[in-house]
Design an enzyme around this catalytic site. Structure first.
Site, mmCIF file in Angstrom:
data_model
loop_
_atom_site.group_PDB
_atom_site.id
_atom_site.type_symbol
_atom_site.label_atom_id
_atom_site.label_comp_id
_atom_site.label_asym_id
_atom_site.label_seq_id
_atom_site.Cartn_x
_atom_site.Cartn_y
_atom_site.Cartn_z
ATOM 1 N N GLN A 105 18.020 -28.391 -20.625
ATOM 2 C CA GLN A 105 18.688 -29.038 -21.795
ATOM 3 C C GLN A 105 20.085 -28.693 -21.710
ATOM 4 O O GLN A 105 20.163 -27.433 -22.201
ATOM 5 C CB GLN A 105 18.076 -28.898 -22.998
ATOM 6 C CG GLN A 105 18.321 -29.660 -24.301
ATOM 7 C CD GLN A 105 17.663 -29.199 -25.531
ATOM 8 O OE1 GLN A 105 17.575 -28.085 -25.884
ATOM 9 N NE2 GLN A 105 16.902 -30.126 -26.025
ATOM 10 N N TYR A 148 23.691 -31.589 -33.913
ATOM 11 C CA TYR A 148 24.342 -30.761 -32.770
ATOM 12 C C TYR A 148 25.852 -31.580 -32.654
ATOM 13 O O TYR A 148 25.962 -32.747 -33.270
ATOM 14 C CB TYR A 148 23.700 -30.582 -31.526
ATOM 15 C CG TYR A 148 22.516 -29.398 -31.640
ATOM 16 C CD1 TYR A 148 21.867 -29.183 -32.684
ATOM 17 C CD2 TYR A 148 22.458 -28.528 -30.496
ATOM 18 C CE1 TYR A 148 21.090 -28.199 -32.766
ATOM 19 C CE2 TYR A 148 21.535 -27.519 -30.643
ATOM 20 C CZ TYR A 148 20.562 -27.263 -31.754
ATOM 21 O OH TYR A 148 19.699 -26.247 -31.566
ATOM 22 N N ALA A 155 5.115 -29.717 -27.165
ATOM 23 C CA ALA A 155 5.746 -28.527 -27.516
ATOM 24 C C ALA A 155 4.784 -27.456 -28.164
ATOM 25 O O ALA A 155 4.294 -26.754 -27.289
ATOM 26 C CB ALA A 155 7.080 -28.690 -28.233
ATOM 27 N N ARG A 156 4.566 -27.472 -29.315
ATOM 28 C CA ARG A 156 3.662 -26.731 -30.268
ATOM 29 C C ARG A 156 2.315 -26.479 -29.566
ATOM 30 O O ARG A 156 1.752 -25.338 -29.497
ATOM 31 C CB ARG A 156 3.622 -26.981 -31.560
ATOM 32 C CG ARG A 156 4.873 -26.557 -32.474
ATOM 33 C CD ARG A 156 4.857 -27.245 -33.706
ATOM 34 N NE ARG A 156 5.073 -28.441 -33.794
ATOM 35 C CZ ARG A 156 5.185 -29.320 -34.677
ATOM 36 N NH1 ARG A 156 4.991 -28.867 -35.852
ATOM 37 N NH2 ARG A 156 5.240 -30.866 -34.515
#
Length: 402
Positions: free
Chosen positions: A100, A170, A345-346
């Site tokens: 990433q 971002y 993810a989690r």
């Protein structure tokens, strides 16, 4: 049209993945000195061994001022030996690996980085407790080139893909936001102007790498902030990116790390754990006003699906569904609705081998309770605080170093 099996191989640009399940980028907090550690390699090796089609290394900044904290990887020759070892370890387990790449922009911690952060317009940084200067046109051009250079480094390290970070306010995402971007030049004002950075970055990366690796972009559907980037505008920008032909897939996300981070994660905000993990004066700030910044949202499986459906209807580009995906039934639903990939993810932090067990028994339940207490562990080495303690009656394993 036959609904694809999520566990069957799939094409992602020039890369063939063994299945359609991606390990989503979660900052690992295991990069002391801004280089790869043995713990980071083991972190991704475990996810590869657990059955993902591709694991994503987060977060690989394209410039030193683009880090959210000093010990974060930034793409440069010194980082390549460790990245090569990581890629080799993942490939040995049969998985692909993505980097990433991005620039944190106003989310960067200028104080920690010892380099000033950058924003589309002059603004205040709650992290650094100081003003962030507006990026000049030279800054924008330099950062655009830096994304292309970072993608080249990923190729040299043996990676299969890069994921360009266009989300969470971002750098590129902050330019998309009318709340943050107050510029009057060609990088502000109209949607076309605000989208220029995101589109130029994707174009620069594609021109650099050609078809040697896959190029994804993590793209905000909305910021979850009043006056910010919203679905009506994000759909148009996604269509422009598709027409540019610069990416192989979009991974759909939401929320603002700058202004509303829990909008992405959903569930309870772990305020006590964040306060315990942070140094002063941030600890005091979380204790006093954390609830106004870290909002709590109801959690449900596939909570980004309703918004993502609008993108699926408007785009022909392959899409990655993200957000609360923990079960085989939800993966099957995503495939049936036309999404080419899912990202987790989690649930995989809780159980890195969950996919291997789901392949054997699709009814296997996830042990992740989405308590979000993994979030503050980014400061000490990202992990599930319940893993081990709940499963084997032993204390949760912690990484040896950052």
């Amino acid at each position: 049209m036959t609904t694809p099996d999520v566990f069957q191989p799939a094409e992602l640009g020039p890369v063939t993945l063994r299945n359609r399940i991606l390990k989503a980028a979660t900052f690992e907090g295991m990069t002391k000195g801004a280089v790869v550690s043995d713990d980071l390699i083991e972190f991704h090796r475990r996810h590869a061994a657990g059955g993902v089609g591709m694991t994503t290394v987060a977060y690989c900044a394209v410039a030193p001022e683009g880090r959210t904290e000093y010990d974060q990887i930034w793409m440069r020759p010194e980082a390549l030996p460790g990245l090569r070892r990581l890629a080799e370890a993942v490939h040995a387990e049969g998985s692909a690996v993505s980097a990433q790449i991005g620039h944190a922009g106003p989310v960067a911690n200028g104080k920690s980085n010892r380099v000033p952060a950058l924003s589309p317009s002059r603004t205040f940084s709650a992290q650094a407790l100081s003003l962030i200067r507006a990026a000049s046109k030279d800054d924008i051009r330099r950062i655009t080139r830096a994304h292309a250079d970072a993608a080249q480094y990923a190729i040299e390290a043996g990676f299969d893909a890069v994921e360009i970070h266009l989300g969470h306010n971002y750098f590129a995402s902050s330019f998309l936001s009318p709340k943050i971007n107050k510029r009057k030049d060609e990088y502000g004002g109209s949607l076309q102007g605000r989208a220029r950075v995101a589109r130029d970055v994707c174009r620069a990366v594609r021109d650099k790498v050609g078809d040697r690796i896959a190029v994804l972009a993590k793209f905000n559907m909305d910021d979850g902030v009043p006056g910010g980037f919203w679905l009506d505008e994000s759909l148009q920008v996604a269509q422009w990116i598709e027409s540019d032909g610069s990416v192989d897939a979009l991974e759909l996300t939401a929320g603002s790390s700058l202004l509303n981070p829990m909008y992405l994660f959903r569930g309870e905000a772990p305020l006590r754990e964040f306060a315990a993990a942070m140094p002063q004066p941030l600890k005091f700030g979380i204790q006093v006003v954390g609830g106004k910044f870290l909002h709590s949202y109801p959690y449900q499986e596939a909570y980004l699906l309703d918004s993502a459906r609008q993108f699926r209807a408007a785009l022909g580009l392959p899409l990655v569904l993200l957000g609360g995906i923990s079960t085989k039934a939800t993966m099957d639903r995503a495939m049936a609705e036309g999404f080419q990939f899912v990202a987790m993810a989690r649930a995989l932090l809780r159980e890195p081998d969950l996919l291997n067990r789901l392949r054997q028994d699709p009814s296997t339940p996830s042990l992740c309770i989405h308590c979000n207490k993994c979030m503050p562990t980014i400061f000490s080495g990202t992990h599930c605080v319940l893993a081990g303690a709940d499963d084997q009656g032993q204390p949760a394993a912690r990484p040896r170093s950052r």
